[in-house]
Structure formats: structure tokens, C-alpha cells
Design a protein around this motif. Structure first.
Motif, mmCIF file in Angstrom:
data_model
loop_
_atom_site.group_PDB
_atom_site.id
_atom_site.type_symbol
_atom_site.label_atom_id
_atom_site.label_comp_id
_atom_site.label_asym_id
_atom_site.label_seq_id
_atom_site.Cartn_x
_atom_site.Cartn_y
_atom_site.Cartn_z
ATOM 1 N N ASN A 1 0.855 -1.183 0.000
ATOM 2 C CA ASN A 1 0.000 0.000 0.000
ATOM 3 C C ASN A 1 0.890 1.232 0.000
ATOM 4 O OD1 ASN A 1 -3.048 -0.942 0.765
ATOM 5 N ND2 ASN A 1 -1.528 -2.307 1.664
ATOM 6 N N GLU A 2 1.348 1.611 -1.184
ATOM 7 C CA GLU A 2 2.354 2.651 -1.284
ATOM 8 C C GLU A 2 1.851 4.020 -0.854
ATOM 9 O OE1 GLU A 2 3.522 3.566 -5.232
ATOM 10 O OE2 GLU A 2 1.706 2.695 -6.103
ATOM 11 N N TYR A 3 0.524 4.240 -0.885
ATOM 12 C CA TYR A 3 0.005 5.549 -0.503
ATOM 13 C C TYR A 3 -0.280 5.647 0.988
ATOM 14 C CZ TYR A 3 -0.569 6.282 -5.490
ATOM 15 O OH TYR A 3 -0.337 6.426 -6.831
ATOM 16 N N ARG A 4 -0.096 4.574 1.706
ATOM 17 C CA ARG A 4 -0.345 4.600 3.138
ATOM 18 C C ARG A 4 0.952 4.935 3.880
ATOM 19 N NH1 ARG A 4 -4.626 1.019 6.059
ATOM 20 N NH2 ARG A 4 -4.227 1.479 8.249
ATOM 21 N N GLU A 5 0.849 5.741 4.943
ATOM 22 C CA GLU A 5 2.032 6.081 5.717
ATOM 23 C C GLU A 5 2.643 4.828 6.323
ATOM 24 O OE1 GLU A 5 3.504 8.960 9.390
ATOM 25 O OE2 GLU A 5 1.358 8.615 9.060
ATOM 26 N N LYS A 6 3.953 4.712 6.232
ATOM 27 C CA LYS A 6 4.645 3.526 6.745
ATOM 28 C C LYS A 6 4.866 3.704 8.250
ATOM 29 C CE LYS A 6 7.021 2.144 2.493
ATOM 30 N NZ LYS A 6 6.326 3.069 1.584
ATOM 31 N N LEU A 7 3.871 3.341 9.024
ATOM 32 C CA LEU A 7 3.893 3.524 10.471
ATOM 33 C C LEU A 7 3.386 2.254 11.137
ATOM 34 C CD1 LEU A 7 4.162 5.203 13.052
ATOM 35 C CD2 LEU A 7 1.908 6.184 12.578
ATOM 36 N N ILE A 8 4.207 1.695 12.029
ATOM 37 C CA ILE A 8 3.869 0.443 12.715
ATOM 38 C C ILE A 8 3.895 0.698 14.215
ATOM 39 C CG2 ILE A 8 4.558 -1.947 13.149
ATOM 40 C CD1 ILE A 8 5.838 -1.994 10.385
ATOM 41 N N PHE A 9 2.805 0.320 14.892
ATOM 42 C CA PHE A 9 2.747 0.366 16.350
ATOM 43 C C PHE A 9 3.014 -1.040 16.877
ATOM 44 C CE2 PHE A 9 0.062 3.889 14.988
ATOM 45 C CZ PHE A 9 0.574 4.918 15.751
ATOM 46 N N ASN B 1 14.844 -1.804 5.227
ATOM 47 C CA ASN B 1 15.501 -1.135 4.103
ATOM 48 C C ASN B 1 14.577 -0.116 3.451
ATOM 49 O OD1 ASN B 1 13.698 -2.860 2.945
ATOM 50 N ND2 ASN B 1 15.216 -4.108 1.862
ATOM 51 N N THR B 2 13.581 0.375 4.202
ATOM 52 C CA THR B 2 12.697 1.444 3.747
ATOM 53 C C THR B 2 12.636 2.504 4.840
ATOM 54 O OG1 THR B 2 10.708 0.427 4.674
ATOM 55 C CG2 THR B 2 11.338 -0.235 2.438
ATOM 56 N N ASP B 3 11.816 3.514 4.597
ATOM 57 C CA ASP B 3 11.670 4.580 5.582
ATOM 58 C C ASP B 3 10.524 4.310 6.553
ATOM 59 O OD1 ASP B 3 9.659 4.854 3.746
ATOM 60 O OD2 ASP B 3 9.836 7.026 3.535
ATOM 61 N N VAL B 4 10.343 3.059 6.908
ATOM 62 C CA VAL B 4 9.266 2.680 7.829
ATOM 63 C C VAL B 4 9.516 3.271 9.217
ATOM 64 C CG1 VAL B 4 10.380 0.527 8.539
ATOM 65 C CG2 VAL B 4 7.891 0.719 8.660
ATOM 66 N N GLN B 5 8.429 3.547 9.942
ATOM 67 C CA GLN B 5 8.495 4.041 11.318
ATOM 68 C C GLN B 5 7.895 2.971 12.233
ATOM 69 O OE1 GLN B 5 7.135 8.527 11.017
ATOM 70 N NE2 GLN B 5 6.024 7.271 9.566
#
Length: 872
Positions: free
Chosen positions: A318-326, A341-345
Motif C-alpha cells: 500500500n504505497e500511498y499509506r504512511e509507513k507507520l507500525i505500532f 531497508n525502507t523509511d518505515v516508522q
């Protein structure tokens, strides 16, 4: 004027409505009912398919007021009416992807930039007056204010002006509740008896709060647009806080203004009226990882997984979704390394006051977490990361090592950051490693992470290992109780440490070697087993405004050609020397405070060099600066004072340029030069010592030039036991003993000095000593000018000796000096006095204006005539 009837305008059978007058309460009821069923604009088939969605709340039978309640209360548009916003079903019929609110019925599959809180989607209705709506029996119309929301909601009882047939025929304002009482009304309305009551507005706030507490976030936004009362209740802190806690578990709203920036803010620090709602707006695109995934029907974007890898895969798709994981509470044990290897949070989530200790990522078979190329803007925070080797795996490795079956053990880390484009932001993490063959954190191959407010504790190896040209920022971190060094920097690595605490290590605190560099600013380095900082093998760190103290050995240890710059630090209370420099090392020590060490301040030996400049060195148990074993530093412009030993101690063939220092108040000699040493002492102020000013003994040599030596309890300068310094152009005065004392075989050359105002003789020469005094001024002594006795010898040439309280030159007890071309005058006793069997050679001296004559020889003295030549 004829207006089409309502029935004719809504000609589609599915959109037929019962013609009635709609009050605010009835519209409100319809809106709540429509939101409870997710969308009243979709057909029955779509609603039946949508009911299987985990985000769908089907209406109860009580919510279905009549056969028209399944229809939208809005009116259809004609060609001139503005574009209307609708709610789409939250699950698409094909892929199950949740649809966000969008204009004209478009889903965010068509327009992925829109979302629950987007500018278009924040308020799904617009408060506007509809076109006049007429009955089929009358031509006159009156406006109906649609129950749609505005960013500035209107009060329930707001009065509207009735639209007239002409601009000049405006009526008086009236409330919606008074519409049925308008005289001369031209509309015919079909109204049931039960519609005359406003049931919604008669409900108590507590009941509405309870109802709203079950609504999803999208429905709360819609309700806030119905009326003033709904707006107040749907935006209340209680409603949004309950929703927020059910999603994120946080006790305090989390501020997330932009990518990779998170801050917990108390409610009074938020500018928005509802911090819980605003925080949810900023975070609602995140996905959740839990040990036991749970459903939550109160958020349309909610996704939950039981593994971080699954959440990463979902976000990549889902490229348009913010890469944020709780990452929620519990111990998460990945099967293999978590590769980023991405800009995930990734951020920890817990209802505990200490979030970090409640969320644990633990590796046991391989490195727990690896950042590599592509992680330039990745974020990882509020999580404990640890590596605990599997007992069986550890036993196998130990057996293999004992049997020497493998030349090198594999290294495992809690966090590994590698490759040039790996620049993650790691914040408020607790990091530890329980394995002996790998650091807790390894940064290498040009990586440049940012660590902030992290702890690296109780590791069985190194805390943070930085190598291979890696850099990075490490701020406000605590690195403590590690088995080996707290920080290793090697192989041209150049990290930046600021305001870190590095303490209680079982080895060194910071170890830079093999061309390692680094910038350490305002760090607190203390209580380490070996030394606070160790520099070797051409390493060259910069240490600025740090505190290095209470080390179990030394403070800073520079050896094996180490370099480095140490500036404006406070180095104190270490068991050994504050700074050790040895083995051809050449650091710069500038503007530091080095004090209260249990041994010396700065200790230079083993051919060490270095620049020791503008430091304040005081209160150390041994000498402030020690120079030994052919070391040759530059010691310039320091203050060396109040030591429990000497000020500067040069011994064992030590050298060095010691200039422009102020040395005072030390318990022993201000400067000691001994055992073959030959330093250059120039332009120093050496004063107020509790013993000698400058002390040459045991073959101590060197140059003492242009110094100001005064106010010592003993002599200003002492020379003995074969020492032979050159003492020139100094001022030696105010001593409570003599000015210069040469004894026990001492030598030395004293030229062009001023020696005055000493309590005893300006120069004492005794016990087989043989110095040379040339062109000195020796005056205003409270005793004699020059006293030579006990077999003293020496050459006194071209000196001026005057205004002394006793004899200008006293020669006694078997002494035999040579006096040539001296001027001895204005003495308060004899000019030259020879007594007790002493002899002397006097050549071309001038003796005048002395109180008791120029020459006086006592009876017992041997004074052959040929010893006197042209004395006046």
C-alpha cells in the motif's frame, strides 16, 4: 412561478421519499441512522455485502424508523446545484480495501491521496441552504436548512431568514421550531403526530456520550457536522480519549507532526482544543503488531498483525499509506533478523508509564534488527531490543571454539546499521546483548544513524561498536555496565557523541584506536574500570566540554602514537593520573580543568609529546604535571597550583618546553628537575610555594629563563648534587629563605638575573658547590648578598651587589671562590668579608660606599697578598 414537485424531482423509485417538513431533530436522527448503517446512499445489495466487513456496524431494528429511513435524507441535485459529498461503503466489493470519504462518490482507490482526515474528507457535508423546495399544490417555497455540517457549526436554535419572491420583501427572522407557526404559509405538509417532538435534543448529555462512545471515528466526524449540540458532544475529550486508548494504549497524546518525529505531550501543551482527536488524526494510518491481534471497529483504517514482517509487507503493498507500525506490549521474537531497508516508522505502544520496558524485541538465533540501504529516513523508538543467544546454540559455539574448529566466531548484535545509505533515527530504546561475541550496537560501512535518549546497558561485550568510516549522531544516551568498552571507534570512523553518559564499565569507557576519530561533546564519563577515554594507534578524537571523573585507573590514556584534542573538559577524582600520554603520542590538551586526582594531573612518559596548554591543574595528590623518560611535551600558559605534591616534576631524562605557566601554592617544589632531565623553563610565574620555587637535583639540568620566582617558604631556586642548569634573566625575590641556594656539589650558570628582597642571602654557595654567577644584580637582601661557606667555590664575575643588610660577599669556612670585576657598594656592612679560614681570589672588583669598609679579613683567615689584584 411553477416549481417541480419533490416527487417529480426524485423520480427514481428507489429515491422516493415521503413529502414532509424536516426539522433539525428529524434530520439529526436520519444522519445518525445513516452513519450507523455506514452509507444510506448505497443499495440493499451493497449493504448486505458490506455487513461482513469488520468495520461495518449494521443497524438495529430500532434504528429503522420506517421504510424511508434506509434512504439518505439529502436531496437530489439538479444541474445548477453544487456538487454533493457522499459517504461510500468502507469496504470495496472486490478487494476489501477500506474506502475513505471522497467527493462525488469516488473511493480512495480512484484518489488515494484522500483519507479520513484529508482536507476534503474532514467534514463530509457542507452547511448550505437548498434551492427552494415547493409542494405540488403551491407555488410559494421556503428554504429548508439541510442537516449538513460546516467547519463552524450553527446552534440548534439559530434563526434563518425566509427567502422571498423579491429581495425587498424580507421577513423577520424565525427559528426552526417556530416554522409551523408562520402565518400565511403557502406549503402543504404531510406530518405525523410523532414528528412534532424533538426527541434527540431532549436526551441527556450522558446518554449521548454513551451512544457516541460506540461510534467509529468516521461517524463521529459526521455527527460533529449535524448540529451545535452534536458537535460539542462528538468533539468532547471523553469520547475521543476512549477511542484513542482502545487503539494505541497511550496514556498521553502522541504528537506526530511529520515523518519520524514523535513526542508525548501533556494535554495542556496542545494548541488544538482536543489533543486526543488531533493525535488520532496524525496516527490513524498506522498499522498495529500484537502478540494476540485484536479487532477494533472504531477506526476505519485499523489493521493488526502478529508479526512485524507481515506489517512491513502490508505497508509495502500500500504505497500511498504512511509507513507507520505500532508495536504493542509483549516480547516479540522474530524467527530471523528484522530487516529494514525502507523509511518505515516503528514505535512501541503500551499503557505502561515506561513504554520502552513494556515492548521488547528479542533475537536469539541471529541479529535482532538490521538497518541497511534504503533506511535513510526510518524511525525506531520506545522499544527494548536485546539479543539473548539460544542456550543450545551458545553451547555449540563454545564447544567449537574450544576445539578450534572455527577460526572466528560469528558476531551477533542487537542492532546492526550497515551501508552508506543507512541513516535511521533510533529514539528512546533500551539495548542490551547477552552474548560474548558481538556488540549490542554495531555501525559500519559508512552508515550514519541517529541515536537519541537510548540506553546500552549490561552487555557481555562492547556497548556501541563503530567502524569502517561510519559516522552518526548519538545524543543523550546512557552507556553503562558493559563487559568491554562502552564505545569502540576504529578504522576511520567518525561519530558524534553529545551529552551522553558513559559509566560503570568493566573496561574502558570510550576506546578509539586504529585511526578512529570521533567528536565527544558534553559527555559524562565516569566510574569505568580502566580509564574514561583511551586513544591509541594513531586515533585522533576530539573531546570537548566533557566530564571524565572517578575512574578506577586514569581519566584519559593516550598511547602508541595516539593523538586527539581534549579541550575544555573537567577531569577529576581519578585513581591514577587525570591524563596519561606515552609511547610517542602527541595529543593536544587545552583549557581543561584537571583536579583532585589521587595521583598526578598530567603524566607524560615513554617519549610522549603533546601540547598541554591553558589548563587549570590543581589539588592533585602528586605533581600537577610529570614529564619523564625522554618525553618532550610543550607545557604552555597553564595554572598549576595547590597540589599536594609539586607543581611540575621533570625526571628520568625528561625534556619539554615549559613556558608562560603560573605555578603557585603547591606543597612541595613548584618545579622539580632531576635525574638527567633538561627542560626549558621560560617566562613562568612561580610563586607562593610552601617549599622551593625551582628545584634542580640529581643531575638535573636545563634552561631557566625569564621567569618570575617569588614568595616561597624556602629558596626561590635550589641546585644540588651535580645539577648544572643555566639560569638567566630571571627575577628571584621575596623568598623567606635565600634567593638561590647551591649546595652538595651543585653547579649551574646564573647570568643576568635580578635577585632581591630575600629574607636571607641572595645567593648561598656551600658544601663543595661551584656555580658561575655572571652579570647578576643582587640587592636589597635582608641578610648578605652572596654567602659562600663550607668549602664553597665558584666564579663571581661582573655582578652588581648592593644595598644588602649584611656583607655584600661573605666568604667563610674553607671556601675558595673567584671574584672578578664585581661592583659591591652601598652595603650596610662590609663589602667583602672573608673569615674562618676561607680564601678567595679577588680581581678588579669595585668596593665602595659600604658601611664597614670595602674589605674585612678576620685574624684566623688566610688571605695571601697575591690573591688581591687592583681592587678599589
Amino acid at each position: 412561478m411553477t416549481v417541480p414537485s419533490l416527487a417529480s424531482r426524485n423520480s427514481t423509485p428507489a429515491n422516493q421519499r415521503v413529502t414532509r417538513r424536516i426539522t433539525r431533530s428529524s434530520v439529526s436522527t436520519s444522519c445518525v441512522a445513516s452513519e450507523g448503517s455506514m452509507s444510506s446512499s448505497v443499495g440493499p445489495e451493497e449493504m448486505s455485502s458490506s455487513s461482513s466487513s469488520p468495520y461495518f456496524h449494521p443497524p438495529t431494528p430500532q434504528q429503522v424508523l420506517d421504510d424511508s429511513s434506509q434512504q439518505s435524507p439529502s436531496y437530489s441535485q439538479d444541474s445548477n446545484s453544487p456538487e454533493q459529498h457522499t459517504f461510500e461503503s468502507m469496504e470495496s466489493s472486490e478487494g476489501g480495501t477500506p474506502s475513505r470519504y471522497s467527493p462525488s462518490g469516488r473511493s480512495d482507490v480512484d484518489n488515494p491521496s484522500l483519507g479520513l482526515y484529508s482536507a476534503q474528507g474532514s467534514y463530509p457535508y457542507s452547511l448550505r441552504k437548498r434551492r427552494p423546495c415547493c409542494t405540488k399544490d403551491e407555488d410559494l417555497c421556503f428554504p429548508i436548512a439541510a442537516a449538513t455540517a460546516d467547519e463552524t457549526p450553527q446552534p440548534t436554535m439559530k434563526k434563518f431568514k425566509l427567502e422571498c419572491l423579491s429581495p425587498g420583501e424580507a421577513r423577520k427572522d424565525f427559528s426552526i421550531d417556530d416554522e409551523i407557526k408562520v402565518e400565511n404559509a403557502h406549503t402543504v405538509e404531510v406530518m405525523d403526530d410523532e414528528d412534532q417532538e424533538d426527541y434527540i435534543n431532549t436526551l441527556p448529555d450522558e446518554l449521548l456520550l454513551k451512544v457516541f462512545s460506540f461510534l467509529p471515528d468516521k461517524s463521529l466526524l459526521a455527527c460533529s457536522s449535524v448540529c451545535y449540540r452534536f458537535n460539542q458532544i462528538s468533539n468532547s475529550h471523553e469520547v475521543w480519549k476512549e477511542l484513542y486508548l482502545s487503539l494505541y494504549d497511550y496514556r498521553i497524546p502522541l504528537f506526530h507532526p511529520s515523518h519520524a518525529k514523535f513526542e508525548f505531550r501533556e494535554q495542556n501543551r496542545w494548541r488544538d482544543c482536543n489533543p486526543w482527536k488531533e493525535s488520532h488524526r496524525q496516527l490513524h494510518h498506522g498499522v498495529h503488531v500484537m502478540k494476540e491481534p485484536r479487532q477494533n471497529f472504531r477506526a476505519i483504517n485499523y489493521r493488526c498483525f502478529d508479526q512485524i514482517e507481515q506489517a512491513q509487507t502490508f505497508l509495502e503493498e500500500n504505497e500511498y499509506r504512511e509507513k507507520l507500525i505500532f508495536l504493542h506490549s509483549g516480547v516479540h521474537e522474530p524467527i530471523d533478523t528484522i530487516l529494514i531497508n525502507t523509511d518505515v516508522q516503528i514505535i512501541g505502544a503500551s499503557d505502561s508509564r515506561d513504554i520502552t520496558s513494556s515492548v521488547i524485541l528479542e533475537g536469539s538465533r541471529n541479529t535482532a534488527l538490521t538497518f541497511t540501504d534504503g533506511s535513510a529516513n526510518a524511525y525506531f523508538g520506545f522499544i527494548t531490543v536485546r539479543f539473548r543467544a539460544d542456550p543450545q546454540c551458545r553451547q555449540q559455539q563454545q564447544q567449537a571454539q574450544i576445539a578450534q574448529q572455527v577460526p572466528q566466531m560469528n558476531h551477533f548484535y542487537s542492532i546492526l546499521v550497515t551501508e552508506k545509505d543507512a541513516m535511521p533515527y533510533i529514539e528512546r530504546c533500551d539495548i542490551t546483548s547477552k552474548v560474548g561475541n558481538g556488540a549490542a550496537v554495531c555501525v559500519k560501512k559508512g552508515a550514519a544513524p541517529k541515536f537519541k535518549y537510548c540506553t546500552v546497558l549490561d552487555c557481555e561485550n562492547v556497548g556501541i561498536y563503530i567502524t569502517d568510516n561510519a559516522t552518526g549522531h548519538y545524543e543523550h544516551c546512557e552507556i553503562a555496565r558493559n563487559t568491554l568498552a562502552g564505545v569502540w571507534v576504529k578504522n576511520h570512523a567518525n561519530p558524534y557523541f553529545r551529552k551522553c553518559t558513559i559509566h560503570s564499565g568493566k573496561d574502558v569507557g570510550v576506546f578509539t584506536f586504529e585511526h578512529g576519530q570521533g567528536y565527544f561533546e558534553k559527555c559524562n564519563i565516569h566510574s569505568n574500570r580502566i580509564s574514561g577515554i583511551e586513544v591509541k594507534n594513531s586515533a585522533n578524537p576530539v573531546v570537548v566540554r566533557c566530564e571524565v571523573h572517578h575512574g578506577y585507573t586514569g581519566g584519559i590514556y593516550v598511547h602508541e602514537r595516539g593523538r586527539g584534542q581534549f579541550m575544555e573538559n573537567r577531569i577529576y577524582a581519578n585513581a591514577y593520573a587525570g591524563i596519561w600520554i606515552t609511547s610517542h603520542s602527541d595529543p593536544t590538551i587545552r583549557k581543561n580543568e584537571i583536579f583532585t586526582g589521587q595521583q598526578g594531573g598530567v603524566y607524560i612518559f615513554g617519549e610522549g609529546r603533546g601540547l598541554i596548554e591553558q589548563n587549570n591543574i590543581y589539588g592533585n595528590a602528586l605533581a600537577g604535571i610529570q614529564i619523564r623518560s625522554q618525553s618532550d611535551p610543550i607545557v604552555r600558559a597553564n595554572k598549576i597550583h595547590d597540589g599536594l605534591h609539586g607543581g611540575i616534576y621533570v625526571h628520568e631524562k625528561g625534556k619539554g618546553l615549559i613556558e608562560e605557566n603560573e605555578v603557585y601554592g603547591n606543597t612541595l617544589a613548584g618545579i622539580w628537575v632531576t635525574t638527567g632531565s633538561s627542560p626549558i623553563l621560560r617566562k613562568n610565574r612561580i610563586h607562593s610555594g610552601k617549599q622551593v620555587g625551582v628545584y634542580f637535583y640529581d643531575q638535573g639540568h636545563g634552561l631557566l629563563e625569564e621567569n618570575d620566582i617569588f614568595n616561597h617558604l624556602y629558596s626561590g631556586v635550589q641546585i644540588r648534587t651535580g645539577s648544572n642548569p643555566k639560569i638567566t634573566r630571571n627575577k628571584i625575590w621575596g623568598g623567606q629563605n635565600g634567593g638561590v641556594l647551591v649546595y652538595n656539589g651543585g653547579k649551574g650558570c646564573l647570568e643576568d638575573n635580578e635577585i632581591f628582597d630575600n629574607a636571607m642571602a641572595g645567593v648561598w654557595i656551600k658544601t663543595d658547590s661551584e656555580p658561575t654567577l655572571r652579570r647578576n644584580k643582587i640587592y636589597d637582601g635582608r641578610d648578605g648578598g652572596v654567602c659562600i661557606f663550607n668549602r664553597g667555590k665558584g666564579l663571581l664575575e661582573d655582578n652588581e651587589i648592593f644595598r644588602n643588610a649584611q656583607a655584600g660577599v661573605l666568604i667563610s669556612t674553607e671556601s675558595n671562590p673567584i671574584l672578578r670585576r664585581n661592583r659591591v657598594f652601598d652595603g650596610k656592612s662590609a663589602g667583602i668579608e672573608i673569615t674562618n679560614g676561607a680564601t678567595a681570589t679577588l680581581e678588579e672588583n669595585q668596593l665602595f660606599r659600604n658601611k664597614y669598609g670595602g674589605e674585612e679579613s678576620l685574624t684566623s683567615s688566610r688571605f695571601p697578598a697575591y690573591h688581591i689584584r687592583l681592587n678599589h
